[in-house]
Design an enzyme around this catalytic site. Structure first.
Site, PDB file in Angstrom:
ATOM      1  CD  GLN A  36      -3.730  -4.507   6.424  1.00 58.97           C
ATOM      2  OE1 GLN A  36      -3.820  -3.432   5.838  1.00 58.97           O
ATOM      3  NE2 GLN A  36      -4.169  -5.633   5.888  1.00 58.97           N
TER       4      GLN A  36
ATOM      5  CE  LYS B 275      -3.865  -2.448   2.111  1.00 57.12           C
ATOM      6  NZ  LYS B 275      -4.699  -2.775   3.276  1.00 57.12           N
TER       7      LYS B 275
ATOM      8  CG  ASP C  34      -9.579   0.152   5.292  1.00 52.59           C
ATOM      9  OD1 ASP C  34      -9.387  -0.358   4.176  1.00 52.59           O
ATOM     10  OD2 ASP C  34      -8.812   0.015   6.257  1.00 52.59           O
TER      11      ASP C  34
HETATM   12  N1  GUN Z   1      -7.334  -6.749   6.250  1.00 49.57           N
HETATM   13  C1  GUN Z   1      -7.739  -7.451   5.181  1.00 49.57           C
HETATM   14  N2  GUN Z   1      -8.255  -6.627   4.240  1.00 49.57           N
HETATM   15  C2  GUN Z   1      -8.159  -5.377   4.743  1.00 49.57           C
HETATM   16  C3  GUN Z   1      -8.516  -4.094   4.223  1.00 49.57           C
HETATM   17  O1  GUN Z   1      -9.054  -3.930   3.119  1.00 49.57           O
HETATM   18  N3  GUN Z   1      -8.245  -3.048   5.049  1.00 49.57           N
HETATM   19  C4  GUN Z   1      -7.693  -3.197   6.269  1.00 49.57           C
HETATM   20  N4  GUN Z   1      -7.490  -2.105   7.003  1.00 49.57           N
HETATM   21  N5  GUN Z   1      -7.355  -4.365   6.776  1.00 49.57           N
HETATM   22  C5  GUN Z   1      -7.590  -5.446   6.012  1.00 49.57           C
END
Ligand code: GUN
Length: 292
Positions: free
Chosen positions: A96, A52, A119
């Site tokens: 995350q 990311k 998100d």
């Molecule tokens: N863990 C798995 N997928 C995601 C996501 O799209 N965003 C976040 N913050 N954590 C995740």
């Protein structure tokens, strides 16, 4: 049968964003910023967060990666988030998931400013999605919606069957496809592991979205001819022929199901790259709300 190329589509989105960011930088002197917060050392999460941040750098977006120890207290994490809520240099805050057991995930998600909720997991964002108001779509479902549109796949009145009911994929994609808008307007069924016979549902799908988290779970006998298949799975299975000793496969038995499908996303290279592209898109959207 046509392969839906998520890598290519994600590259196009990122190129467009890079251009828009550089233009806005000229006129406003500002660039969008994202902070990613990783708690602990979950290896998969480490990989995702790194990807990311790399993607941000590539398109001229500012990003900061916080690596916090797994012992951090809930209160300490809440304080850190509050600091970024107030910091105008950051338009998006991404924590995350999953978080360590002693931290209440819901409380953390709710502490993120809804204006920086790139998100799309905050209850306000989720609520706005359900009632069809402008909001941040969660990144993976947004990527699926975008891919279907990009490939000109007709969704109006079509039967979309979602397998999986997670807050991250299953529930939001069902709500997106149900919306009364272009690219959606579908008839939606959500099914999951409690169904006595999943085939009864999956065989009816014009568009099948598999988000179960089990390798090669969707087999040939579970789909009808001409189905459009979106595979959200990222599963590691042993593979002695690869140097790493494993390979990544989806929730769909690609070799068999692709014989019946009209369109199908591969794993890797399908939905995965789109998740990051849409995170960047959401961060840019948050930025544009404040610079204009
Ligand atoms: N863990 C798995 N997928 C995601 C996501 O799209 N965003 C976040 N913050 N954590 C995740």
């Amino acid at each position: 049968m046509e392969i839906i190329d998520g890598r290519l589509t994600a590259e196009k989105i990122k190129n467009n964003l890079a251009t828009e960011i550089s233009e806005l930088k000229k006129t406003t002197g500002r660039i969008p910023g994202l902070v990613t917060i990783l708690v602990g050392e979950n290896p998969a999460s480490q990989v995702y967060v790194k990807m990311k941040n790399k993607a941000c750098a590539k398109i001229g977006m500012h990003s900061e990666q916080l690596n916090l120890p797994k012992e951090i207290s809930e209160n300490e994490l809440l304080e850190i988030i509050e600091k970024y809520n107030r910091d105008d240099n950051f338009n998006g805050i991404l924590v995350q998931l999953p978080l360590p057991d002693h931290i209440n995930e819901d409380k953390i998600i709710e502490s993120i400013s809804k204006d920086k909720d790139v998100d799309g997991f905050h209850p306000v964002s989720v609520g706005n999605l359900v009632i069809g108001k402008d909001t941040f779509y969660p990144c993976t479902p947004y990527g699926i919606f975008y891919l279907l549109k990009e490939y000109g796949i007709d969704t109006k009145g079509k039967h979309v069957v979602v397998v999986g009911r997670s807050n991250i994929v299953g529930k939001p994609i069902a709500n997106i496809m149900l919306q009364k808008k272009e690219g959606a307007n579908a008839i939606v069924t959500v099914c999951h592991s409690a169904a006595p016979d999943l085939k009864l549902f999956t065989r009816q799908a014009d568009i099948l979205i598999a988000a179960i988290g089990r390798a090669n779970f969707i087999t040939n006998d579970m789909v009808k001819d001409g189905v459009v298949v979106i595979d959200v799975g990222i599963n590691r299975i042993n593979d002695s022929s690869s140097a790493k000793g494993y390979k990544i496969v989806g929730d769909v038995d690609f070799d068999e199901v692709s014989k019946k499908a009209s369109y199908i996303t591969p794993v890797p290279g399908g939905v995965g790259p789109m998740t990051i592209a849409m995170l960047l898109q959401n961060t840019f959207k948050a930025f544009k709300r404040v610079v204009k």
